[in-house]
Design a protein around this motif. Sequence first.
Motif, PDB file in Angstrom:
ATOM      1  N   GLU A 146      47.694  42.736  40.631  1.00 42.98           N
ATOM      2  CA  GLU A 146      46.288  43.002  40.590  1.00 42.98           C
ATOM      3  C   GLU A 146      46.107  44.548  40.403  1.00 42.98           C
ATOM      4  N   PRO A 147      45.271  44.954  39.890  1.00 37.38           N
ATOM      5  CA  PRO A 147      44.883  46.386  39.823  1.00 37.38           C
ATOM      6  C   PRO A 147      44.450  47.013  41.181  1.00 37.38           C
ATOM      7  N   ASN A 175      45.102  45.641  22.505  1.00 32.09           N
ATOM      8  CA  ASN A 175      45.515  44.921  23.513  1.00 32.09           C
ATOM      9  C   ASN A 175      46.483  45.691  24.384  1.00 32.09           C
ATOM     10  N   ASP A 225      43.993  48.380  26.041  1.00 23.79           N
ATOM     11  CA  ASP A 225      43.214  47.722  27.025  1.00 23.79           C
ATOM     12  C   ASP A 225      43.534  47.040  28.087  1.00 23.79           C
ATOM     13  N   THR A 226      45.008  46.706  27.990  1.00 19.69           N
ATOM     14  CA  THR A 226      45.773  46.348  29.353  1.00 19.69           C
ATOM     15  C   THR A 226      45.991  47.702  30.426  1.00 19.69           C
ATOM     16  N   ARG A 272      43.858  50.272  30.324  1.00 17.49           N
ATOM     17  CA  ARG A 272      42.662  50.516  30.739  1.00 17.49           C
ATOM     18  C   ARG A 272      42.233  49.608  31.978  1.00 17.49           C
ATOM     19  N   SER A 273      42.423  48.429  31.863  1.00 16.36           N
ATOM     20  CA  SER A 273      42.150  47.568  33.001  1.00 16.36           C
ATOM     21  C   SER A 273      42.988  47.882  34.366  1.00 16.36           C
ATOM     22  N   TYR A 274      43.896  48.496  34.406  1.00 20.51           N
ATOM     23  CA  TYR A 274      44.653  48.962  35.427  1.00 20.51           C
ATOM     24  C   TYR A 274      43.947  50.423  36.125  1.00 20.51           C
ATOM     25  N   GLN A 275      43.013  50.955  35.243  1.00 22.12           N
ATOM     26  CA  GLN A 275      42.543  52.000  35.554  1.00 22.12           C
ATOM     27  C   GLN A 275      41.169  51.892  36.411  1.00 22.12           C
ATOM     28  N   GLN A 276      40.531  50.610  36.323  1.00 25.44           N
ATOM     29  CA  GLN A 276      39.287  50.234  36.322  1.00 25.44           C
ATOM     30  C   GLN A 276      39.328  50.176  38.161  1.00 25.44           C
TER      31      GLN A 276
END
Length: 168
Positions: free
Chosen positions: A70-71, A113, A116-117, A119-123
């Motif tokens: 989980e980020p 993809n 984007d993965t 990027r999702s960790y940086q949210q």
Amino acid sequence: MTGVTSDTCHHLRKLNNFNSYLSILSALDSAPLRRLDWQKHTSEAVEEFSSLIDSSSSFRAYRAALAEVEPPCIPYLGLILQDLTFVHLGNPDLVMTSQGSKVNFCKHWQQFNILDTVRSYQQVHYCLQPNDDIISFFNDFSDHLAEEALWELSLRLRPRNAPRTNQR
């Protein structure tokens, strides 16, 4: 491996900081350190920590662990770049169809993809408080040693052709 190094690896894993985790393990696997005699529990700890980043089967264990986190997360940048390079070099920009040359959207979708993965960790941001002792430690790396100096130090600790004192 000192207790501090082992504790650091455990904390980096809890923080999902795979990039720093791999950096420490890479340093422990460097030639000047690898040739030294280590206590059995140290060798076992390094082997256990290294199992996560084993490069066999295209980093299967790491990719599985990464898929479950989980980020926030700091993935291993080297593998992201490797994946992007593999997609870029392994797929043409254009594909031939019966209507002529078309943009290879499959290639670009794969690249998207991967990015984007990341990027999702940086949210999600880490909620860490600054620690002046740690900041000072990392800011004062004026005493770091180059590879050649590390090798010389390694030779002083265990001269060439000296018998091993224990099993790794």
